[in-house]
Design an enzyme around this catalytic site. Structure first.
Site, PDB file in Angstrom:
ATOM      1  N   TYR A 228      65.519 -20.585  -5.433  1.00  0.00           N
ATOM      2  CA  TYR A 228      63.911 -21.068  -6.215  1.00  0.00           C
ATOM      3  C   TYR A 228      64.056 -22.627  -5.886  1.00  0.00           C
ATOM      4  CZ  TYR A 228      60.312 -21.357  -9.170  1.00  0.00           C
ATOM      5  OH  TYR A 228      58.793 -22.126  -9.890  1.00  0.00           O
ATOM      6  N   GLY A 230      62.867 -24.258  -8.483  1.00  0.00           N
ATOM      7  CA  GLY A 230      63.032 -24.914  -9.506  1.00  0.00           C
ATOM      8  C   GLY A 230      64.775 -24.821 -10.495  1.00  0.00           C
ATOM      9  N   CYS A 281      50.080 -22.133 -17.794  1.00  0.00           N
ATOM     10  CA  CYS A 281      48.224 -22.494 -18.253  1.00  0.00           C
ATOM     11  C   CYS A 281      47.594 -23.453 -17.952  1.00  0.00           C
ATOM     12  CB  CYS A 281      49.259 -22.410 -20.094  1.00  0.00           C
ATOM     13  SG  CYS A 281      50.806 -21.482 -20.245  1.00  0.00           S
ATOM     14  N   GLY A 282      47.685 -23.427 -16.769  1.00  0.00           N
ATOM     15  CA  GLY A 282      46.257 -24.247 -16.427  1.00  0.00           C
ATOM     16  C   GLY A 282      46.529 -25.597 -15.655  1.00  0.00           C
ATOM     17  N   ARG A 397      54.533 -20.012  -4.011  1.00  0.00           N
ATOM     18  CA  ARG A 397      54.606 -21.688  -4.403  1.00  0.00           C
ATOM     19  C   ARG A 397      53.974 -22.582  -3.522  1.00  0.00           C
ATOM     20  NH1 ARG A 397      55.120 -23.992 -10.001  1.00  0.00           N
ATOM     21  NH2 ARG A 397      56.157 -22.642 -10.976  1.00  0.00           N
TER      22      ARG A 397
HETATM   23  C1  SPV Z   1      57.747 -25.100 -13.621  1.00  0.00           C
HETATM   24  O1  SPV Z   1      58.143 -23.813 -14.007  1.00  0.00           O
HETATM   25  O2  SPV Z   1      57.099 -25.484 -15.024  1.00  0.00           O
HETATM   26  C2  SPV Z   1      57.486 -25.669 -13.185  1.00  0.00           C
HETATM   27  C3  SPV Z   1      58.646 -24.896 -11.699  1.00  0.00           C
HETATM   28  O3  SPV Z   1      56.732 -26.431 -12.926  1.00  0.00           O
HETATM   29  S1  SPV Z   1      59.822 -24.850 -11.533  1.00  0.00           S
HETATM   30  O4  SPV Z   1      60.235 -26.157 -10.688  1.00  0.00           O
HETATM   31  O5  SPV Z   1      60.742 -24.019 -11.482  1.00  0.00           O
HETATM   32  O6  SPV Z   1      60.243 -25.771 -12.876  1.00  0.00           O
END
Ligand code: SPV
Ligand code: MN
Length: 634
Positions: A228, A230, A281-282, A397
């Site tokens: 993933y 993130g 959250c937008g 995503r």
């Molecule tokens: C977030 O969750 O704040 C993101 C996606 O931008 S991640 O890359 O999973 O953090």
């Protein structure tokens, strides 16, 4: 012959790399980079190593190899591919994420996932040993922020996932040429990533050995047994944690913020805002508001440049939540996602029998079967516990280049960034914060607005959803040094800035008695334009206990102008009343949070929060449980 040929890693790298790749590496004449590659090739033992430069051919190679290895598959529309992460690897994994710090720091960072450095290094290096056997590794260089700018942070990553490298190619600026001529050759972030052992679907199987360890002393991140983005894409959240730590040491800021331009065409004005919102959250939809311009949607660096508060978007693309992106609510992104010919990676959505992607809240008919993050999927499919598996994941995503968007502001390339005049903190609660409020000044904005930000947990992290949790500056998952110091760095940052940005809070999630949202999704346009007008001295405000709120007449006119909606006084009164009890509870939650999380947070800050709680108790005696807009005076 380069001096690097005499290095102890030269024979190994010559054996693992093609002559072309080896030459690309040595041409940079960077000993630290060479030894980084050598050290981790020796440890991780890939079969071969490919070195990328900034050429389009190399970008093409990453994409094609991701397809060949089936890390991605082609979708029906040209340029579109789909990638799946494993069923249990669908979001950031906080439990597996640690900040490696010296022993004496561990106690100063409770709740910030500290781990004693030596212990963490021994563990993760043990996991990485031999992890790339049988695979090809890629060395990719990138730059956070515009290259050759006061903001640039050079980054080097070695990974055995072509999906990860392909994502980085879309999301970040290429950095090979930057490495060639950067001033301080030793100053760059390093990332080592391996997806580890894979199952027949190409997913990481050793999730018990999933680790994301940031070595904050040496600016290197080790990420193992995950895919993933993130968790795996070094330049995203790993780099952010390193940058936050570095910025704390050097006196600049790295924030979990979008950067955008609010346009007032009538008055010929362009005003730059940054905004921090916890995940889901937008944030992206605010940065993508129709009629405005986007500069970035996730991570910003701030620097004082000639007394101005300047910001850049660290990234070059968007890794956005696709849920609820539809023709009505997010028309610009929706259109981009539906257009063939653009290079887009979809992840964890449903691939239908027509080889098209389908996601939650897409606003179209969804096929009853296909392929998703659980493998073959059909309506009614359940997981091991008997729970229904939805056709697409709620943290699914899309990954695309920022400049595909027609609302991109060309200023995103400015090497000195843009001058920021407004900062927005956006939380998510159904019954506490008003839709928009302006802080009286920078310091109270940070202490009262940013530090008390909260959100319900969402699917962006693995764990229970819908729990109200403190989210200081929407940055809690990424703050990598003691929170008290981090708050102090935020407050101090505007010293020497001629005009500090105004600070605002927004909350798009207020609900009425019937449990329905009180405003439509597009109301955010009015809130932002109100903030813009305030900055230019054109909107009136009522004093409220925590700052300034809009007057009804301004909003009525703006709802008409921007949304062609009638905005009633009843709705206004409901939206903007000050809810005393929820706020008292919120402040107490914040105090308890900082007592637990920031043991050495300056007493001065606790005094601010305690006296605020006291003030609100007094107001309750005077006004009762809710204070109508306009009724309050200091
Ligand atoms: C977030 O969750 O704040 C993101 C996606 O931008 S991640 O890359 O999973 O953090
Ligand atoms: Mn984010």
């Amino acid at each position: 012959m380069s001096d690097l040929d005499k290095n102890r890693y030269a024979p190994l790298l010559k054996e693992k790399m093609s002559p072309e790749s080896y030459l690309k590496l040595t041409a940079l004449d960077n000993l630290k980079l060479f030894e980084f590659v050598g050290e981790y090739v020796e440890l991780c033992q890939p079969d071969s190593v490919y070195m990328c430069d900034d050429s389009d051919e190399d970008a093409e190679y990453l994409r094609n190899t991701a397809l060949e290895l089936k890390e991605e598959k082609k979708l029906a529309k040209e340029g579109h591919t789909i990638h799946y992460d494993g069923f249990f690897d669908q979001g950031r994994a906080p439990g597996a994420t640690k900040n490696l710090v010296p022993k004496d720091r561990v106690a100063r960072m409770p709740g910030l996932q500290p781990l004693e450095r030596e212990e963490g290094l021994a563990e993760v290096l043990g996991i990485l040993k031999g992890i790339m056997k049988g695979k090809q590794a890629v060395v990719k260089l990138s730059c956070e922020g515009p290259t050759h700018s006061p903001f640039s942070v050079a980054c080097a990553q070695i990974s055995d996932s072509f999906y990860v490298c392909h994502s980085e190619e879309l999301l970040y600026r290429r950095g090979y040429e930057h490495f060639k001529s950067m001033e301080d050759k030793d100053k760059f972030f390093r990332f080592v990533h391996s997806a580890g052992k894979l199952d027949e679907n190409g997913n990481s199987v050793d999730l018990d050995k999933r680790r994301i360890y940031q070595d904050l002393e040496d600016y290197i991140v080790f990420s193992a047994n995950n895919q993933y983005a993130g968790n795996s894409v070094g330049l995203k959240k790993h780099s952010m944690r390193l940058a936050i730590n570095l910025s704390g040491r050097e006196g600049w800021l790295c924030e979990h913020m979008f950067v955008m331009s609010i346009l007032d065409d009538k008055r010929g004005r362009k005003t730059h805002f940054c905004g921090a919102f916890p995940s889901a959250c937008g944030k992206t939809s605010t940065a993508m508001l129709p009629g405005e311009k986007i500069i970035g949607d996730d991570i910003a660096y701030f620097r004082n440049i000639n007394g101005e508060f300047r910001a850049v978007n660290v990234e070059n693309g968007i890794f956005g939540i696709i849920k609820d992106v539809n023709a009505e609510d997010d028309p610009l992104i929706f259109k981009t996602l539906m257009t063939p010919g653009k290079e887009i990676i979809f992840s964890n959505v449903l691939t239908g029998p027509d080889n098209q992607p389908y996601w939650l809240g897409m606003g179209v008919d969804i096929p009853k079967e296909g392929w998703n993050f659980s493998g073959p999927w059909h309506e009614g499919k359940t997981d091991a516990k008997g729970n229904p598996i939805s056709f697409a994941h709620s943290n699914a995503r899309y990954t695309l280049r920022l400049w595909y968007l027609e609302n991109i502001d060309a200023a995103y390339e400015d090497k000195n960034g843009v001058n920021v005049q407004g900062i927005i903190y956006g939380g998510r609660d159904s019954d506490t914060s008003v839709p928009i409020e302006e802080a009286p000044d920078w310091k109270s904005g940070i202490l009262v607005k940013a530090c008390t930000l909260e959100s319900e947990t969402t699917s962006a992290t693995i764990g229970k959803e819908g729990v109200l949790a403190p989210q200081p500056m929407a940055n809690l998952d990424f703050i990598s040094y003691p929170i008290g110091d981090y708050i102090a760095n935020n407050i101090r940052f505007v010293q020497g800035i001629k005009k500090a940005p105004r600070i605002y809070t927004v909350n798009y999630f207020l609900k009425g008695k019937d449990g329905e949202f009180l405003t439509s999704k597009l109301a955010k346009k009015v809130w932002l334009h109100w903030a813009e007008r305030r900055i230019h001295g054109e909107a009136n405000a009522h004093r409220a206990p925590l700052g300034f709120i809009p007057v009804y007449e301004d909003l009525r006119e703006m709802f008409r102008e921007y949304l062609e909606e009638d905005f009633s006084r009843e709705v206004y009164d409901e939206l903007f009343k000050f809810r005393v009890d929820p706020w008292i509870a919120k402040i107490h939650r914040a105090i308890r949070f900082y007592e637990r999380m920031a043991p050495d947070c300056p007493e001065e800050y606790f005094n601010v929060w305690h006296s605020l709680a006291h003030k609100l108790e007094m107001l309750k005696g005077k006004y009762g449980p809710s204070i109508a807009p306009g009724a309050y005076s200091e």
